[in-house]
Design an enzyme around this catalytic site. Structure first.
Site, PDB file in Angstrom:
ATOM      1  N   ILE A 174       0.855  -1.197   0.000  1.00 37.44           N
ATOM      2  CA  ILE A 174       0.000   0.000   0.000  1.00 37.44           C
ATOM      3  C   ILE A 174       0.890   1.246   0.000  1.00 37.44           C
ATOM      4  CG2 ILE A 174      -1.765   1.301   1.249  1.00 37.44           C
ATOM      5  CD1 ILE A 174      -2.672  -1.270   2.583  1.00 37.44           C
ATOM      6  N   ASP A 216       5.311  -5.356  15.615  1.00 37.46           N
ATOM      7  CA  ASP A 216       5.518  -5.065  14.192  1.00 37.46           C
ATOM      8  C   ASP A 216       4.547  -3.963  13.733  1.00 37.46           C
ATOM      9  OD1 ASP A 216       6.142  -5.993  11.225  1.00 37.46           O
ATOM     10  OD2 ASP A 216       3.974  -6.103  11.439  1.00 37.46           O
ATOM     11  N   LYS A 222       5.201   0.197  12.626  1.00 37.48           N
ATOM     12  CA  LYS A 222       4.639   0.863  11.441  1.00 37.48           C
ATOM     13  C   LYS A 222       3.856   2.112  11.855  1.00 37.48           C
ATOM     14  CE  LYS A 222       4.315  -3.663   9.208  1.00 37.48           C
ATOM     15  NZ  LYS A 222       3.495  -4.850   9.036  1.00 37.48           N
ATOM     16  N   GLU A 239       6.673 -13.815  11.803  1.00 36.69           N
ATOM     17  CA  GLU A 239       8.039 -13.297  11.818  1.00 36.69           C
ATOM     18  C   GLU A 239       8.910 -14.295  12.587  1.00 36.69           C
ATOM     19  OE1 GLU A 239       9.083 -10.156  10.676  1.00 36.69           O
ATOM     20  OE2 GLU A 239       7.118  -9.535   9.972  1.00 36.69           O
TER      21      GLU A 239
END
Ligand code: HSE
Length: 428
Positions: free
Chosen positions: A138, A203, A207, A192
């Site tokens: 994205i 994680d 972001k 992960e």
């Protein structure tokens, strides 16, 4: 013909090989868009001999990613190794020092060291780009730094970990519990290397901290992200939420409040008819709200070879075209250091608990809520079993601190069985 733009790729896992494949498949298209051919000069990975299903024979090989980053015959260094310390950090810093542009997919590295790395890139007069680090394919970094640059951003929110969304969606669809689906994700290779990065919300928190820095012009502050994972979400909560017209999502929200910057990544109830509520499986969604534009919804693959390499290559082509922009959309030195506000914005909460099924039990719980200034919106008791009454309460808007106060007081009532579950209901 203009001189080729030469890149080095550190890391030949899913993303690195995905990038090699696109460059090998569409060289003319990429050259036309970049204004010059984009060529791989050299690569590096842990093992030279491993069969990666791609022809790498035309590229120089380096065992050491730091040596790769320093090569004088490259324009841009691509870091797709991962990890926020060690080789990834050293190689990135070495590339910038050598005057090379850097494109990275490494959210952990930037969440921990983004301010210093962005400043180092500016000092070296080179580009640092990281579209692939947030929500895979994205183009959300581009949306925020370019298309929406004229907006005061009100709020950024979204589902940014596909593995967690896959688990939560499958729990509802199949009736399997969290543990069974965690094992399925391990078998499918969705997790992960450290699974807690996924299921612990880390994680996605990395972001969110990067998006917040761009959206609010603030220094990256991952330590200020309130993190709560999905490990304690039960089928019972998913069922009860569905019954009330909600889905449970691991939702990231960043917004500037009167008390500072709120950044949180936690399971939330969202209306099942909302775009976020309808986001199934491993897909990501980022919602951006700006004062001029209103609400923008971006949806797409958050991981995988194609989507992530697509984002990396978009950055490479931009740099090859000569496009330069500070990493976080404005000079690193101008990013403000702001106070962290812990869940400052009030919201309704979903509360589920088990009470001793005896006279006055519910009244005691209601009194704790009243004393904390919390008003009850809806309540129900269901499925009494062996002297225990499951109770579900939806509160009116309240703060997390008032809720924590009330929940702490529940323990002193003598009627509580087990630990209550509290989940925020987010207005999306
Ligand atoms: N593990 C991540 C996810 C992908 O499940 O979304 C890369 O950030």
């Amino acid at each position: 013909m203009t001189a080729p733009f030469r890149i080095a790729i550190a890391g030949l896992g899913t993303v690195g090989i995905g990038l090699v494949r696109i460059l090998q498949t569409h060289p003319e298209m990429i050259a036309a868009r970049a204004g010059r051919p984009v060529e791989i000069a050299a690569v590096s990975a842990r093992s030279k001999d491993k069969d990666r299903g791609a022809d790498l024979s035309a590229y120089a090989w380096e065992d050491d990613p730091v040596a790769l980053a320093k090569r004088p015959d490259i324009d841009l260094f691509v870091e797709v190794m991962g990890g926020h310390e060690g080789a990834a950090r050293e190689a990135t810093e070495a590339a910038l020092k050598a005057g090379h542009h850097v494109v990275t997919a490494n959210k952990a590295l930037l969440a921990h060291h983004g301010n210093a790395i962005a400043a180092a890139a500016e000092e070296a007069g080179v580009a640092l780009r990281f579209e692939a680090a947030v929500a895979g394919g994205i183009p959300v970094i581009k949306a925020l730094t370019e298309g929406l640059a004229g907006n005061e951003i009100r709020r950024v929110l979204g589902v940014m970990n596909g593995t967690c969304n896959y688990i939560l969606t499958k729990m509802e669809e199949t009736g399997q519990g969290y543990n069974a689906l965690f094992e399925e994700c391990a078998r499918l290779g969705y997790l992960e290397a450290d699974p807690n990065l996924d299921v612990g919300g880390i994680d996605a928190g990395h972001k969110l901290s990067l998006l917040a820095a761009i959206a609010f012009g603030t220094a990256v502050d991952f330590d200020a992200v309130e993190l709560e994972g999905i490990q304690s979400i039960t089928l019972e909560d998913i069922r009860q939420a569905a019954d009330m017209g909600y889905k449970i999502k691991l939702l990231g929200v960043a917004q500037m409040t009167g008390r500072g910057l709120e950044q949180r990544m936690s399971p939330c109830l969202v209306p099942d008819t909302s775009p976020l509520g309808q986001l199934d499986g491993g897909t990501n969604m980022v919602v951006i709200e700006g004062d001029a534009v209103g609400q923008i919804v971006l949806r797409g693959a958050g991981a995988g070879a194609g989507p992530t390499a697509s984002a990396v290559l978009g950055d490479i082509i931009d740099v090859a075209r000569g496009f330069r922009l500070p990493a976080f959309g404005q000079p690193a030195a101008s990013l403000r250091k702001v106070r962290a506000a812990r869940a400052a914005v009030p919201a309704p909460y979903y509360l589920r608990m088990a009470l001793a099924d005896k006279p006055g039990a519910l009244a005691k719980i209601a009194a704790c809520l009243g004393e904390a200034g919390i008003s009850i919106d809806r309540m129900r008791q269901y499925g009494h079993q062996e002297g225990v009454a499951p109770v579900l309460i939806v509160t009116h808007k309240t703060t997390r601190s008032a809720l924590d106060e009330a929940v702490a007081a529940f323990s002193d009532t003598g009627v509580l069985e087990g630990t209550p579950v509290a989940i925020r209901i987010e207005n999306v």
